[in-house]
Design a protein around this motif. Structure first.
Motif, PDB file in Angstrom:
ATOM      1  N   GLU A 159     -10.352  -9.107   2.273  1.00 50.52           N
ATOM      2  CA  GLU A 159     -10.343  -7.828   1.601  1.00 50.52           C
ATOM      3  C   GLU A 159      -8.660  -7.905   1.169  1.00 50.52           C
ATOM      4  O   GLU A 159      -7.915  -8.816   1.871  1.00 50.52           O
ATOM      5  CB  GLU A 159     -10.437  -6.931   2.338  1.00 50.52           C
ATOM      6  CG  GLU A 159     -12.012  -6.659   2.577  1.00 50.52           C
ATOM      7  CD  GLU A 159     -12.911  -6.774   1.661  1.00 50.52           C
ATOM      8  OE1 GLU A 159     -12.658  -6.342   0.311  1.00 50.52           O
ATOM      9  OE2 GLU A 159     -14.151  -7.226   1.872  1.00 50.52           O
ATOM     10  N   LYS A 160      -8.395  -7.221   0.263  1.00 46.92           N
ATOM     11  CA  LYS A 160      -6.891  -7.215  -0.273  1.00 46.92           C
ATOM     12  C   LYS A 160      -6.000  -6.562   0.883  1.00 46.92           C
ATOM     13  O   LYS A 160      -4.743  -6.944   0.950  1.00 46.92           O
ATOM     14  CB  LYS A 160      -6.352  -6.453  -1.488  1.00 46.92           C
ATOM     15  CG  LYS A 160      -7.015  -4.910  -1.241  1.00 46.92           C
ATOM     16  CD  LYS A 160      -6.994  -4.213  -2.471  1.00 46.92           C
ATOM     17  CE  LYS A 160      -7.462  -2.718  -2.354  1.00 46.92           C
ATOM     18  NZ  LYS A 160      -7.423  -2.006  -3.777  1.00 46.92           N
ATOM     19  N   ASP A 161      -6.392  -6.031   1.883  1.00 43.44           N
ATOM     20  CA  ASP A 161      -5.469  -5.539   3.092  1.00 43.44           C
ATOM     21  C   ASP A 161      -5.491  -6.515   4.308  1.00 43.44           C
ATOM     22  O   ASP A 161      -5.022  -6.317   5.376  1.00 43.44           O
ATOM     23  CB  ASP A 161      -5.945  -4.447   3.610  1.00 43.44           C
ATOM     24  CG  ASP A 161      -7.383  -4.003   4.091  1.00 43.44           C
ATOM     25  OD1 ASP A 161      -8.166  -4.984   3.855  1.00 43.44           O
ATOM     26  OD2 ASP A 161      -7.788  -3.102   4.371  1.00 43.44           O
ATOM     27  N   SER A 162      -6.179  -7.795   4.155  1.00 43.85           N
ATOM     28  CA  SER A 162      -6.280  -8.637   5.335  1.00 43.85           C
ATOM     29  C   SER A 162      -4.850  -9.414   5.531  1.00 43.85           C
ATOM     30  O   SER A 162      -4.223  -9.340   4.380  1.00 43.85           O
ATOM     31  CB  SER A 162      -7.304 -10.072   4.721  1.00 43.85           C
ATOM     32  OG  SER A 162      -7.026 -11.081   5.766  1.00 43.85           O
ATOM     33  N   PRO A 163      -4.644  -9.415   6.843  1.00 40.91           N
ATOM     34  CA  PRO A 163      -3.149 -10.086   7.014  1.00 40.91           C
ATOM     35  C   PRO A 163      -2.906 -11.373   6.673  1.00 40.91           C
ATOM     36  O   PRO A 163      -1.981 -11.953   7.060  1.00 40.91           O
ATOM     37  CB  PRO A 163      -3.428  -9.925   8.575  1.00 40.91           C
ATOM     38  CG  PRO A 163      -4.849  -9.882   9.205  1.00 40.91           C
ATOM     39  CD  PRO A 163      -5.391  -9.190   8.014  1.00 40.91           C
ATOM     40  N   ALA A 203      -6.588 -12.735  -2.031  1.00 40.45           N
ATOM     41  CA  ALA A 203      -7.556 -11.440  -1.900  1.00 40.45           C
ATOM     42  C   ALA A 203      -8.722 -11.792  -2.482  1.00 40.45           C
ATOM     43  O   ALA A 203      -8.674 -12.422  -3.485  1.00 40.45           O
ATOM     44  CB  ALA A 203      -6.833 -10.233  -2.486  1.00 40.45           C
ATOM     45  N   GLY A 224      -8.709  -9.935   9.926  1.00 40.51           N
ATOM     46  CA  GLY A 224      -8.705  -8.383   9.599  1.00 40.51           C
ATOM     47  C   GLY A 224     -10.007  -7.558   9.719  1.00 40.51           C
ATOM     48  O   GLY A 224     -10.028  -6.586   9.441  1.00 40.51           O
TER      49      GLY A 224
END
Length: 450
Positions: A159-163, A203, A224
């Motif tokens: 996902e776009k918020d993955s570290p 992402a 994440g």
């Protein structure tokens, strides 16, 4: 290799497409002219119109000269009879699609070999096992057990918020030096990447990670994602695969599943309700949004859509995702739908044609090949090979081997111990090696093991 395929339906067509691309001499026989026209218009194979239970027609298709006869019509009895005749005519190996459980039962008075069938495949059952496996890994879009279940390959969508976004694979590995794993393939906007350490993750990448089974939970956390317990399951479609999935889950003594199954045919629903006391069987249209909401789809941990209408499977899974169901799995048959389904947010898709192809490819390639698995949504395969004595692959450490472009060695099983491969790994005779490669590199890498 000369291969005769009987049945030009979905599975027969898909097999013919794959095998002809690999330069095998493929003949496809069917009695339906429209199905044969589709084959002849788009594939480099020999189409023959004929009856699969006619000795004359099978002789005309040169079944007796076949290295492999694959009978995959939609009717078990036809597959059995054509297999029996094919074996008598001289086909070296007979593979038949048999969906009846009677012949796989240990107590069955008749075995497949009694009918001249060397390999019996059941694509629907194989796909059902895949779905049951996916329910045990809530974060994964793909789960493949390898090396006698000592290793697992998982597919995860970042996902776009993955570290991990904008990190190279070298940086990813360095940040988690306490874990041993390897990113072996990446699906990115329709492209398939067999990566090196400098590749940066983006992402919505679909990443395929190999690790020892005991380390998978730790690997999932690095992306994440969180592994959550899935207990309540709703299955849309009870005939065929839906019932198989419910039976597999009911037989799983490691978990106490709560299952709702929706089936539109009243008689089938009644029979399933009598057979599976642990399952709440509902009679209704499994593609009706109002019914799904009324029956509590928003309270489910997972929603599995396996009706014959693949568009409805996708739409109902999207609705389930909108209602925050943790895991959705859709059965699809059109290859073009697989990357699309993942792009629009479905957690996982299953294709029974891929399951059939995976089963059959092991026997087509033979030799040192232990298993072949096609990765869904990307053009890459997982091959498990055994290193022959004195084969080229055993001569040098991996970093000094001249491996074909588009392949990577992921793991090795040696004397019962498993390890993630590095450049220093030295493969020994009889080691089982897990390799990830693009289709064009399959033959080249296989030769190194002979």
């Amino acid at each position: 290799m000369k291969i005769v395929i009987i049945g030009a339906g979905e599975i027969g067509y898909d097999l013919a497409s794959v095998l002809s691309t690999e330069k095998h001499d493929v003949t496809v026989m069917d009695r339906d002219k429209d199905s044969l026209s589709r084959v002849s218009d788009s594939l480099d194979v020999l189409p023959i119109e004929g009856n699969a239970t006619s000795v004359k027609d099978l002789v005309n298709a040169s079944v007796g000269e076949a290295d492999i006869l694959i009978s995959v019509t939609s009717i078990d009895e036809v597959n059995m009879i054509s297999g029996m005749i094919g074996k008598r005519l001289g086909a070296k190996m007979v593979i038949a699609r048999i969906r009846s459980d009677e012949f796989s039962d240990e107590d069955s008075p008749i075995t497949p070999s009694d009918l001249g069938i060397d390999v019996m495949i059941h694509p629907e059952l194989s796909a059902s096992h895949e779905i049951a496996q996916l329910l045990k890994r809530s974060s994964a879009s793909d789960v493949i057990n390898l090396a006698e279940d000592r290793m697992q390959l998982i597919g995860i969508r970042l996902e776009k918020d993955s570290p991990l976004i904008n990190k190279s694979l070298n940086e990813y590995a360095a940040a988690h030096a306490d874990l041993t794993f390897r990113v072996v393939a990446i699906g990115r906007r329709g492209r398939t990447i067999i990566p090196n350490g400098s590749v940066k993750l983006q992402a919505y990448d679909q990443v395929f990670i190999l690790a020892e089974t005991k380390n998978i939970n730790g690997v999932v956390k690095t992306t994440g994602k969180k592994e959550t317990e899935l207990n309540t399951i709703m299955i849309a479609g009870g005939s065929g695969m839906g019932a198989m999935i419910a039976r597999l889950l009911c037989a799983d003594e490691s978990k106490n599943w709560t299952i709702k199954l929706i089936e539109p045919d009243y008689n089938i629903a009644e029979d399933l309700a009598i057979e599976m006391k642990e399952v709440m069987v509902l009679h209704g249209n499994p593609t009706d949004p109002d019914l799904l909401v009324t029956e509590g789809i928003s309270e489910m941990d997972a929603f599995i859509a396996v009706t014959d209408d693949e568009e409805s499977n996708i739409i109902s899974c999207l609705m389930a995702k909108h209602l925050e169901v943790k895991k959705t799995v859709a059965l699809v048959s059109k290859p073009d739908f697989i990357p699309l389904a993942q792009t629009i947010g479905l957690d996982a898709v299953i294709n029974k044609k891929v399951a059939a192809s995976n089963e059959i490819h092991r026997y087509v390639r033979r030799g040192n090949v232990i298993s072949v698995t096609e990765l869904r949504g990307i053009k890459a395969e997982v091959i498990e090979l055994e290193a022959a004595s004195e084969s080229k692959i055993t001569k040098k450490p991996i970093k000094k081997l001249n491996l074909p472009e588009g392949c990577v060695i992921g793991g090795v099983l040696c004397d019962g111990a498993v390890e993630i491969a590095t450049g220093e790994t030295q493969i020994q005779s009889n080691d089982r090696v897990i390799i990830f490669c693009l289709p064009a590199a399959v033959d080249k890498i296989t030769k190194l093991f002979q």
